[in-house]
Design a protein around this motif. Structure first.
Motif, PDB file in Angstrom:
ATOM      1  N   PRO A 392       8.112  46.353   6.799  1.00  0.00           N
ATOM      2  CA  PRO A 392       8.717  46.253   8.152  1.00  0.00           C
ATOM      3  C   PRO A 392       9.239  44.786   8.424  1.00  0.00           C
ATOM      4  O   PRO A 392       8.901  43.949   8.165  1.00  0.00           O
ATOM      5  CB  PRO A 392       7.386  46.329   9.068  1.00  0.00           C
ATOM      6  CG  PRO A 392       6.689  47.226   8.237  1.00  0.00           C
ATOM      7  CD  PRO A 392       6.696  46.829   7.067  1.00  0.00           C
ATOM      8  N   GLY A 393      10.420  44.835   8.960  1.00  0.00           N
ATOM      9  CA  GLY A 393      11.168  43.758   9.507  1.00  0.00           C
ATOM     10  C   GLY A 393      11.957  42.999   8.419  1.00  0.00           C
ATOM     11  O   GLY A 393      12.637  42.024   8.237  1.00  0.00           O
ATOM     12  N   THR A 394      11.940  43.769   6.924  1.00  0.00           N
ATOM     13  CA  THR A 394      12.727  43.169   6.023  1.00  0.00           C
ATOM     14  C   THR A 394      13.854  43.955   5.753  1.00  0.00           C
ATOM     15  O   THR A 394      13.882  45.194   5.649  1.00  0.00           O
ATOM     16  CB  THR A 394      11.630  43.200   4.781  1.00  0.00           C
ATOM     17  OG1 THR A 394      10.561  42.375   4.991  1.00  0.00           O
ATOM     18  CG2 THR A 394      12.237  42.522   3.459  1.00  0.00           C
ATOM     19  N   GLN A 416      18.752  41.125  -2.932  1.00  0.00           N
ATOM     20  CA  GLN A 416      18.894  39.954  -2.235  1.00  0.00           C
ATOM     21  C   GLN A 416      18.026  40.425  -0.663  1.00  0.00           C
ATOM     22  O   GLN A 416      17.931  41.587  -0.306  1.00  0.00           O
ATOM     23  CB  GLN A 416      20.291  39.758  -1.882  1.00  0.00           C
ATOM     24  CG  GLN A 416      21.053  39.358  -2.923  1.00  0.00           C
ATOM     25  CD  GLN A 416      22.441  38.747  -2.815  1.00  0.00           C
ATOM     26  OE1 GLN A 416      23.016  39.009  -1.779  1.00  0.00           O
ATOM     27  NE2 GLN A 416      22.991  37.851  -3.692  1.00  0.00           N
ATOM     28  N   VAL A 417      17.549  39.495  -0.128  1.00  0.00           N
ATOM     29  CA  VAL A 417      16.539  39.914   0.943  1.00  0.00           C
ATOM     30  C   VAL A 417      16.833  38.965   2.184  1.00  0.00           C
ATOM     31  O   VAL A 417      17.362  37.749   2.138  1.00  0.00           O
ATOM     32  CB  VAL A 417      15.203  39.285   0.415  1.00  0.00           C
ATOM     33  CG1 VAL A 417      14.047  39.860   1.615  1.00  0.00           C
ATOM     34  CG2 VAL A 417      14.806  39.894  -0.710  1.00  0.00           C
ATOM     35  N   LYS A 418      16.795  39.660   3.294  1.00  0.00           N
ATOM     36  CA  LYS A 418      16.476  38.842   4.576  1.00  0.00           C
ATOM     37  C   LYS A 418      15.446  39.181   5.326  1.00  0.00           C
ATOM     38  O   LYS A 418      14.624  40.619   5.374  1.00  0.00           O
ATOM     39  CB  LYS A 418      17.575  39.164   5.418  1.00  0.00           C
ATOM     40  CG  LYS A 418      18.840  38.442   5.358  1.00  0.00           C
ATOM     41  CD  LYS A 418      20.130  38.935   6.354  1.00  0.00           C
ATOM     42  CE  LYS A 418      21.138  37.956   6.358  1.00  0.00           C
ATOM     43  NZ  LYS A 418      22.314  38.417   7.301  1.00  0.00           N
ATOM     44  N   GLY A 419      14.531  38.397   6.042  1.00  0.00           N
ATOM     45  CA  GLY A 419      13.471  38.639   6.726  1.00  0.00           C
ATOM     46  C   GLY A 419      12.845  37.533   7.238  1.00  0.00           C
ATOM     47  O   GLY A 419      13.086  36.427   7.001  1.00  0.00           O
ATOM     48  N   PRO A 420      11.781  37.683   8.344  1.00  0.00           N
ATOM     49  CA  PRO A 420      11.388  36.482   8.716  1.00  0.00           C
ATOM     50  C   PRO A 420      10.421  35.740   7.785  1.00  0.00           C
ATOM     51  O   PRO A 420       9.731  34.738   8.067  1.00  0.00           O
ATOM     52  CB  PRO A 420      10.287  37.142  10.083  1.00  0.00           C
ATOM     53  CG  PRO A 420      10.125  38.483   9.610  1.00  0.00           C
ATOM     54  CD  PRO A 420      11.414  38.763   8.681  1.00  0.00           C
ATOM     55  N   ARG A 443      18.698  35.041  -2.755  1.00  0.00           N
ATOM     56  CA  ARG A 443      18.776  35.870  -3.958  1.00  0.00           C
ATOM     57  C   ARG A 443      17.593  35.680  -4.778  1.00  0.00           C
ATOM     58  O   ARG A 443      17.294  34.659  -4.890  1.00  0.00           O
ATOM     59  CB  ARG A 443      20.172  34.969  -4.637  1.00  0.00           C
ATOM     60  CG  ARG A 443      21.392  34.705  -4.100  1.00  0.00           C
ATOM     61  CD  ARG A 443      22.410  34.059  -4.927  1.00  0.00           C
ATOM     62  NE  ARG A 443      22.403  34.694  -6.158  1.00  0.00           N
ATOM     63  CZ  ARG A 443      23.185  34.383  -7.216  1.00  0.00           C
ATOM     64  NH1 ARG A 443      23.897  33.078  -6.878  1.00  0.00           N
ATOM     65  NH2 ARG A 443      23.404  34.975  -8.365  1.00  0.00           N
ATOM     66  N   THR A 444      17.306  36.825  -5.330  1.00  0.00           N
ATOM     67  CA  THR A 444      16.011  37.065  -5.965  1.00  0.00           C
ATOM     68  C   THR A 444      16.253  36.691  -7.546  1.00  0.00           C
ATOM     69  O   THR A 444      15.078  36.356  -8.106  1.00  0.00           O
ATOM     70  CB  THR A 444      15.285  38.440  -5.629  1.00  0.00           C
ATOM     71  OG1 THR A 444      16.007  39.420  -6.370  1.00  0.00           O
ATOM     72  CG2 THR A 444      15.037  38.775  -4.139  1.00  0.00           C
ATOM     73  N   GLY A 445      17.422  37.027  -7.976  1.00  0.00           N
ATOM     74  CA  GLY A 445      17.638  36.893  -9.493  1.00  0.00           C
ATOM     75  C   GLY A 445      16.895  38.172 -10.121  1.00  0.00           C
ATOM     76  O   GLY A 445      17.004  38.232 -11.585  1.00  0.00           O
TER      77      GLY A 445
END
Length: 569
Positions: A392-394, A416-420, A443-445
């Protein structure tokens, strides 16, 4: 509470969420130490910590956290922004120290006690940690002592290991293993050593500290450093709390009493810090600790405590699955095992399923995301070989490795990720901080794809990608094929220089006890499962494969070993 940005890209995973889970739920970002102290106040008589049978109640935990925070402030001048290093295995001292540092306003800098002095020197010097909290076990203390002598740390707070043990074990340890304890009075830095127990006994009330959850740093967590010098990821109080809240929502009550969570993974690792310690304790749930993984000791925990939640890494699950001494009755209390830290093979999953009826849920995360990003459902079955759905929230996306443009459903790209829960950057390293993000996305790689239902599948690490004659070859594909053979217990594949193809895969294999197979026979087996480009150039059999300090199979040592062997020819 944080309000999520719902100006949404397409989120196909939401339709696949288990019943009762909502993506745009409010995320709790209250500092973790405030949450744990609130949990202590709600049920002070309940057991918070169990260490080899020695228990600590939530009420006692709160008293020690507060007393330790007061001593840190008044004896050592710890305040907002002070970096305090923790070099402790799993013991009751760790959560007391961790929450005490945060309550005092400080920032926790986790240090692996198994690291070399050289590695610890970089971390403590880079962080500017004036104080280190450690144990009086000689093999750990002597490293801390050297850090002080070298000027990387100014003072030590030393915990007396026998104090963590039940009374009988404490007496036996003091009699039989006294030589394993450092003689602090004879230490050349004795004047710079404070005793943990004495600090608690002062029972000082800490001064109030006003925390800005989104800007004040709770944990400066150093990445593993397998591809270079470790970097300190800056995790704010809100980052840590947000990921706890996300996992809590995902668990649908799993991390609440009467659950008991087994902490055999080390708290100094981000996965265990969040999933084994912060989430359960902030919910008033008992944490059952082991200082290190030993199969017999782990089985004893299940027998003695009837614990039902086991966060683990694949090598630990593999050890349980492959042990002839383990049967389903010994794991009867286990309801959920959560695998993280490395890819979980289908073979380990299947073998573990023969030993336990527990749900085996694979999750995925990284230090820079506090750490969990995706996870399979914890209450119901999930898609096999998937790392599940974004929490949730991701938000996540996959982008082309070469162009950086988003790819379609089913197409491989960089995750790739966005989130709190995503960090603000790396400590004192603006260049690395810039490189860690693309258009605001972390960026996670890692390379993988999403299917039409929003389930995420990883193929490999970008840095592990092998380019053979211009084609992308993923070591994980070869490893999965090898693990399907009945004789193979563990395998790790690396890319090596090749005059004809540019690069070629080489497989290292550990066979199961009592099994034999030659290189040609194993290659013949693989020929039915891999294409010619993916076929290993060489299969090297070894008695043991190198692992990182938390049990992940490590490619770094294999690359070095292969390069040295090649140089001698």
């Amino acid at each position: 509470m944080a309000t999520l940005d719902t100006d949404a890209p397409l989120r196909p995973w939401i339709a696949s969420y288990p019943d009762g889970i909502v993506w745009d739920v409010q995320i709790d970002t209250r500092p973790v130490h405030e949450q744990v102290l609130a949990a202590c106040a709600r049920n002070p008589s309940a057991v918070a910590l169990d260490f080899l049978g020695h228990t600590t109640s939530f009420g006692d935990l709160a008293k020690k956290i507060i007393a330790f925070a007061g001593a840190l402030q008044h004896q050592f001048g710890v305040k907002k922004g002070s970096r305090v290093a923790l070099m402790l295995p799993n013991t009751p001292f760790y959560p007391i120290a961790y929450y005490g540092v945060l309550r005092a306003g400080g920032t926790v800098v986790n240090c692996n006690p198994l690291y070399t002095v050289h590695e610890l020197s970089h971390i403590t010097a880079n962080a500017g940690a004036d104080v280190m909290i450690t144990l009086d076990l000689q093999q750990i203390y002597e490293k801390a002592e050297k850090l002080v002598e070298a000027g990387h740390v100014k003072s030590l707070v030393v915990c007396h290991f026998p104090d963590a043990l039940p009374l009988v074990k404490k007496v036996l340890f003091s009699l039989a293993k006294r030589k394993d304890l450092a003689r602090l009075s004879a230490s050349p830095i004795a004047d710079r050593v404070a005793h943990f127990s004495a600090m608690i006994a002062r029972n000082e009330t800490p001064d109030a500290v006003v925390i800005d959850p989104h800007n004040d740093i709770a944990v400066q967590q150093y990445t593993g450093g397998t591809t270079g010098v470790p970097k300190g990821a800056l995790l704010s109080h809100a980052n840590i709390a947000a990921n706890m809240s996300q996992i809590d929502k995902w668990g649908c009550g799993l991390f609440y009493p009467p659950s008991k969570v087994v902490a055999v993974l080390p708290f100094f690792h981000i996965f265990a810090m969040t999933v084994c310690m912060n989430v359960p304790l902030c919910n008033g749930t008992q944490v059952v600790m082991l200082p290190r993984f030993e199969l017999k000791a782990l089985l004893n925990i299940f027998a003695r405590t009837r614990a039902n939640v086991l966060p683990a890494v694949p090598t630990l699950l593999n050890a349980i699955a492959r042990a002839d001494s383990v049967d389903t009755a010994q794991l009867a209390s286990l309801e959920v095992a959560i695998s993280g830290g490395a890819a979980l093979s289908d073979e380990i999953r299947a073998d573990f399923g023969k030993k336990s009826k527990a749900i085996l849920a694979e999750g995925y995360g990284l230090t820079e995301a506090s750490p969990v990003v995706c996870c399979a459902a914890l209450r119901v079955p999930s898609k096999p070989m998937s790392i599940g759905l974004p929490l949730p929230g991701t938000d996540i996306r996959f982008v082309d490795i070469d162009t950086g443009k988003p790819v379609g459903i089913g197409e491989n790209g960089e995750l790739q990720v966005k989130g709190p829960q995503v960090m603000s950057g790396y400590y004192g390293n603006e260049e690395a901080s810039r490189d860690a993000f693309m258009d605001g996305w972390l960026r996670t790689g890692d390379v993988g794809h999403m299917d039409e239902d929003g389930y995420v599948f990883l193929v490999d690490r970008i840095k592990d990608l092998i380019i053979c004659s211009g084609f992308n070859v993923y070591p994980r594909v070869i490893e999965e094929a090898l693990m399907a053979h009945e004789a193979v217990e563990e395998t790790n594949v690396i890319g090596v220089p090749d005059e004809y193809r540019g690069e070629a895969p080489v497989a290292f294999v550990k066979l199961k006890a009592g099994h034999t197979i030659g290189e040609e026979a194993l290659k013949k087996y693989l020929s039915e499962r891999l294409n010619k480009i993916e076929m290993p150039k060489q299969i090297i059999f070894k008695d043991a494969l190198p692992k990182t300090l938390i049990g992940k199979l490590s490619k770094k040592e294999l690359r070095e070993e292969y390069a040295q062997t090649r140089a001698k020819k």
